[in-house]
Design a protein around this motif. Structure first.
Motif, PDB file in Angstrom:
ATOM      1  N   LEU A 534      59.895  14.236  37.524  1.00 22.86           N
ATOM      2  CA  LEU A 534      59.152  14.534  36.297  1.00 22.86           C
ATOM      3  C   LEU A 534      60.131  14.854  35.180  1.00 22.86           C
ATOM      4  O   LEU A 534      61.198  15.428  35.429  1.00 22.86           O
ATOM      5  CB  LEU A 534      58.250  15.762  36.514  1.00 22.86           C
ATOM      6  N   ASN A 535      59.726  14.549  33.963  1.00 23.11           N
ATOM      7  CA  ASN A 535      60.560  14.950  32.833  1.00 23.11           C
ATOM      8  C   ASN A 535      60.230  16.395  32.432  1.00 23.11           C
ATOM      9  O   ASN A 535      59.476  17.086  33.115  1.00 23.11           O
ATOM     10  CB  ASN A 535      60.430  13.953  31.673  1.00 23.11           C
ATOM     11  N   ARG A 536      60.785  16.824  31.318  1.00 20.83           N
ATOM     12  CA  ARG A 536      60.656  18.237  30.947  1.00 20.83           C
ATOM     13  C   ARG A 536      59.231  18.649  30.581  1.00 20.83           C
ATOM     14  O   ARG A 536      58.944  19.836  30.429  1.00 20.83           O
ATOM     15  CB  ARG A 536      61.629  18.595  29.825  1.00 20.83           C
ATOM     16  N   TYR A 537      58.332  17.668  30.447  1.00 20.15           N
ATOM     17  CA  TYR A 537      56.927  17.994  30.172  1.00 20.15           C
ATOM     18  C   TYR A 537      56.047  17.800  31.415  1.00 20.15           C
ATOM     19  O   TYR A 537      54.835  17.747  31.319  1.00 20.15           O
ATOM     20  CB  TYR A 537      56.427  17.138  29.003  1.00 20.15           C
ATOM     21  N   LEU A 538      56.670  17.688  32.571  1.00 20.99           N
ATOM     22  CA  LEU A 538      55.994  17.483  33.857  1.00 20.99           C
ATOM     23  C   LEU A 538      55.300  16.115  33.927  1.00 20.99           C
ATOM     24  O   LEU A 538      54.364  15.908  34.698  1.00 20.99           O
ATOM     25  CB  LEU A 538      54.994  18.609  34.173  1.00 20.99           C
ATOM     26  N   GLN A 539      55.774  15.221  33.103  1.00 19.67           N
ATOM     27  CA  GLN A 539      55.257  13.853  33.067  1.00 19.67           C
ATOM     28  C   GLN A 539      56.088  13.009  34.042  1.00 19.67           C
ATOM     29  O   GLN A 539      57.319  13.118  34.071  1.00 19.67           O
ATOM     30  CB  GLN A 539      55.418  13.302  31.648  1.00 19.67           C
ATOM     31  N   SER A 540      55.388  12.180  34.811  1.00 19.41           N
ATOM     32  CA  SER A 540      56.114  11.292  35.728  1.00 19.41           C
ATOM     33  C   SER A 540      57.034  10.379  34.913  1.00 19.41           C
ATOM     34  O   SER A 540      56.614   9.797  33.911  1.00 19.41           O
ATOM     35  CB  SER A 540      55.105  10.450  36.527  1.00 19.41           C
ATOM     36  N   TRP A 541      58.270  10.260  35.362  1.00 14.49           N
ATOM     37  CA  TRP A 541      59.205   9.339  34.698  1.00 14.49           C
ATOM     38  C   TRP A 541      58.714   7.897  34.851  1.00 14.49           C
ATOM     39  O   TRP A 541      59.010   7.038  34.038  1.00 14.49           O
ATOM     40  CB  TRP A 541      60.594   9.418  35.341  1.00 14.49           C
ATOM     41  N   ASP A 542      57.972   7.653  35.930  1.00 17.20           N
ATOM     42  CA  ASP A 542      57.647   6.279  36.294  1.00 17.20           C
ATOM     43  C   ASP A 542      56.274   5.827  35.811  1.00 17.20           C
ATOM     44  O   ASP A 542      56.076   4.644  35.539  1.00 17.20           O
ATOM     45  CB  ASP A 542      57.723   6.131  37.821  1.00 17.20           C
ATOM     46  N   VAL A 543      55.323   6.746  35.794  1.00 14.99           N
ATOM     47  CA  VAL A 543      53.951   6.403  35.389  1.00 14.99           C
ATOM     48  C   VAL A 543      53.568   7.394  34.292  1.00 14.99           C
ATOM     49  O   VAL A 543      53.230   8.548  34.576  1.00 14.99           O
ATOM     50  CB  VAL A 543      52.989   6.489  36.599  1.00 14.99           C
ATOM     51  N   HIS A 544      53.652   6.961  33.045  1.00 17.95           N
ATOM     52  CA  HIS A 544      53.646   7.931  31.940  1.00 17.95           C
ATOM     53  C   HIS A 544      52.334   8.682  31.743  1.00 17.95           C
ATOM     54  O   HIS A 544      52.310   9.737  31.113  1.00 17.95           O
ATOM     55  CB  HIS A 544      54.099   7.263  30.639  1.00 17.95           C
TER      56      HIS A 544
END
Lengths: 591, 251
Positions: A534-544
């Motif tokens: 996950l990125n810094r916003y807890l968003q999947s890097w792979d499935v936005h």
């Protein structure tokens, strides 16, 4: 053929703390939100009503308020070459189910992480050199700072009516609080709860050790309170049924009493219970989620389409859903590639029990879940890790969530388990003993990860999640050091008997003994898509359009209970969705 | 039969439990024990000549899960594990056998909240129970194996017919796992049995044990009061109130 439900703006998996926070924030933003909860609906009335709720056999043996393992569980193994076996009976950790989730049967300890916890690897390398970190230890900095999260820590504490004493406000030290904490923007919404005997005695002994004791921040209301959402809390009556139980008194903050009263009124919010999400559906190129497939109460497969999918299940099951759905690449401990499942960590919990004579009225049946006394002198930058010989610190606390005899009576070492001698010891100890606990950090390692089990299946035919975890020398050393300090402190109080359970060299992770429900990591947040899911916003890097909110995001665990951090991260993520993602759906951080 | 037995509670209990004697006697006199093993006690009673007081097994309670032979074992084992003594009431007089009989008929004892799918592999003790028996089967198989062991070792006598000292030795051997039983690990059986006896002893009386809140009074537990606002900071005197139970009875 699945029954397809009309598309909604956001579908949320799980109605615990993070699900409730995300649903509140997104319905505030005007989105149509559907929440799918695998368990039953629950509320103070009738589910947690007195006296039914305080039945120890129901709560702590039949586990009425916890997840049943019959349908879903995990498997566990200690190393990469052995075969994992199922977690068949509830022991080491206790996931929740139903509306409120683990947020309805938690105790209420409500900490913020220390500023240095956010940049752990950098901090350890700067203080002790990179070579101080064992080669298999895979700790990472959080991709957010304490300052980023401060407004969200603060808001969550105000939602929960957290009772405590600030140690630092706007950079100024406050007497009575934790002098080592990150600076707060304001005082706690409520003052500390009263001290039971063990917490009071902890103050004296800790001061004699030269430490700085302070009240554990507890989301058990010390006074009448109305939170920013207009939800009411009544003062805790110390009933002694917190951990394992829902609160009978509107005193322990929970999704049920702190957020759901507002959500339930909203037309753009729909809660479907007994809705078991099986997987997240992705579009043909796997870059975007189209919604989720779940089993409804009748066992029919239903597809709920949505623009946004928020995974708000218990941390382990968030990772499970990502692995089952093909969101991100599974972690491979041999090559170090892949991110989903990486950096699973836990909590290094140990206990010291103090027994006294009959003049000492410890009354451990009295309990205020999160309340008590703790100290940070062996945590964060206060601890000289080079001298102590391990990475990470921990806290020692006197906490008394309340105990009854079905939950177990501690007896002095050497007491038989049955017969007259046991009866005598149990009778002597029940009202005249208490315990201190050491809650240590738990680092992450290359070989500790989550994956799908090759053999065992859940009640829906899906592979179980497999936990690959054991105690590392680093955590065993930490346990010995911290328990040693706790014993040293306890001796000041002159107990007639004393027992401590420091981990022994070579000791393995025991899944039968309750330690902590603080299972962390597996889908961690980071600044590099090669080493984080996950990125810094807890968003999947792979499935936005998939966000995974929970303790799964911790790169490693610190010495505190995770709920304060989990709530703050949820508000942080919600803010990014509201202010950035909705305007321009896509990756919020460019890889 | 129990000449060396010093427990008044147990003697009294067995005196009231008249149906037990003929059944145990039948069993030890060569009546095939398998005939009882999976048969509810109530059925067995119907098939036996009803002596005086036959309906009043186990004081006021008639077991509906355990067979008379199992019932006799449990009464003896309860009496050893939590005896009636100067410290306080024993498990038998507080109705723990009744608790056990009723608890075995709950979904919990049927493995309702346990993961019970195979394969069932052997694993280190840190991984806990990995077998395929649920709780009620564990107790049932364990009792049968213990009695079979006793018969072989003690000249045809079942556990309930042994002296207190012999029973204690057997339970200790099971607790340590040193006792070799057919079909079940003695340690597994013992730990489940002890756990259940303690649950029955300390749980709310509505579950069948802890009659008159006797166990709570012994340890000074106020039971289901669940409100101690006024006593959190009191240091100089013991908590003053007797317990209350889920049904509102005051101790």
């Amino acid at each position: 053929m699945a029954n397809v439900k009309p598309k909604v703006d956001a579908v949320i998996v799980g109605m615990g703390w993070t699900g409730a926070i995300m649903a509140k924030e997104l319905t505030d933003a005007g989105l149509n939100v559907v929440v799918l909860e695998r368990g039953a609906d629950r509320d103070t009335q009738p589910d947690f009503a007195y006296p039914k709720v305080v039945d120890e056999l129901e709560g702590s043996v039949h586990r009425r308020y916890l997840q049943s393992l019959a349908q879903e569980t995990v498997t566990v193994r200690h190393n990469l070459t052995s075969t994992a076996v199922p977690y068949r009976q509830m022991g080491s950790f206790k996931p929740g189910t139903g509306v409120g989730g683990a947020g309805s049967h938690w105790s209420g300890c409500h900490f913020r992480a220390l500023p240095e916890d956010f940049k752990l690897r950098t901090n350890v390398e700067q203080r002790y050199g990179a070579s101080f970190i064992p080669s298999d230890m895979s700790i990472q900095d959080f991709p957010v700072s304490y300052e980023d999260l401060e407004p969200h820590f603060d808001h969550f504490e105000y939602v929960c009516g957290t009772s405590g004493k600030a140690g630092i406000i706007s950079g100024v030290k406050q007497p009575g609080g934790n002098p080592f904490e990150g600076s707060r923007s304001r005082e706690f919404p409520l003052g500390p709860n009263p001290n039971y005997l063990g917490a009071e005695m902890f103050y004296g002994a800790a001061r004699e050790m030269g430490w700085d004791p302070y009240p554990i921040p507890a989301s058990n209301a010390s006074a009448p309170y109305v939170n920013p959402y207009g939800c009411q809390m009544g003062p805790c009556n110390a009933c002694g049924f917190c951990s394992d139980y829902g609160c009978l008194n509107y005193s322990k903050a929970s999704p049920n009493i702190s957020i759901l009263p507002v959500l339930r009124q909203r037309k753009n919010f729909e809660l479907r219970t007994h809705a078991q999400v099986l997987k997240v559906n992705l579009d043909s190129d796997g870059k975007k989620a189209t919604g989720v497939t779940y089993l409804d109460a009748q066992g029919r497969e239903v597809e709920q389409q949505a623009d946004l999918v928020l995974l708000c299940a218990f941390s382990l099951y968030n990772v499970h859903l990502m692995l089952l759905s093909g969101i991100g690449k599974p972690y491979d401990p041999q090559t170090g590639e892949g991110t989903v499942g990486r950096n699973y960590s836990y909590q290094n919990l140990n206990r010291v029990v103090l027994f006294f004579n009959k003049e000492v009225q410890a009354n451990q049946f009295i309990g205020i879940g999160g309340a008590g006394t703790t100290m940070d002198n062996l945590n964060g930058n206060q601890l000289d890790n080079a001298k102590a010989g391990f990475v990470g610190g921990g806290i020692i606390w006197a906490r008394q969530p309340g105990g009854g005899p079905v939950r177990g009576i501690n007896v002095p070492p050497g007491t038989p388990n049955w017969g007259t001698a046991w009866k005598q010891a149990a009778s002597d100890a029940f009202r005249h003993s208490f315990y201190f606990e050491v809650q240590g950090a738990c680092m992450s390692y290359k070989q500790h990860y989550l994956s799908l089990d090759p053999t065992y299946k859940d009640g829906f035919g899906r592979p179980l999640l497999r936990i690959n975890f054991d105690w590392h020398d680093n955590e065993i050393k930490a346990s010995q050091f911290l328990v040693g300090k706790a014993l040293e402190m306890s001796k000041i109080l002159n107990p007639v008997a004393l027992a401590g359970d420091a981990k022994k060299p070579g000791e393995h992770y025991n899944i039968t003994k309750y330690q902590s429900t603080h299972t962390c990591g597996g889908a961690i947040m980071g600044s590099d898509p090669k080493t984080s899911a996950l990125n810094r916003y807890l968003q999947s890097w792979d499935v936005h359009n998939v966000f995974a909110i929970g303790a799964n995001a911790f790169p490693q665990n610190n010495g505190y209970n995770p709920t304060g951090m989990v709530g703050a991260l949820a508000y942080w993520s919600a803010k990014a969705i509201r202010e950035q993602y909705l305007k321009n759906p896509g990756p919020l951080v460019q890889a | 039969m129990f000449d060396d037995d010093t427990s008044a509670a147990r003697r009294d209990f067995l005196r009231k439990s008249l149906t037990l004697i003929p059944v145990v006697t039948l069993a030890s006199a060569g009546f095939p024990s398998g005939a009882f093993a999976q048969t509810p006690a109530s059925d067995v009673q119907q098939s036996l000549p009803a002596g005086p007081g036959a309906a009043a097994a186990a004081g006021d309670y008639t077991p509906t899960f355990f067979t008379p032979q199992e019932w006799a074992f449990l009464i003896a084992a309860c009496d050893r594990l939590i005896p009636s003594d100067h410290v306080g009431p024993g498990a038998v007089e507080l109705g723990v056998p009744e608790f056990l009989d009723r608890h075995m008929q709950t979904p919990y004892a049927n493995g309702g909240i346990w993961y019970m799918q195979g394969p069932f592999l052997e694993a280190a003790p840190e991984f806990g129970y990995q077998g395929r028996l649920n709780l009620r089967e564990t107790l049932r198989v364990g009792i049968k194996a213990m009695d079979a062991h006793c018969k072989k070792t003690y000249d045809g006598k079942v556990f309930a017919e042994l002296s207190s000292a012999q029973q204690e030795d057997l339970l200790k051997a099971a607790e340590s796992g040193k006792l070799a039983l057919e079909d079940i690990a003695s340690k597994l059986f013992f730990s489940n049995l002890l756990n259940e006896v303690r649950n029955g002893y300390f749980a709310d009386p509505s579950h069948g044990g802890n009659k008159n809140m006797g166990a709570w009074k012994m340890i000074g537990y106020p039971g289901m009061r669940a409100d101690y606002t006024d006593w959190i900071t009191v240091r100089d005197k013991p908590y003053p109130l007797a317990p209350v139970d889920l049904s509102g009875r005051r101790g």
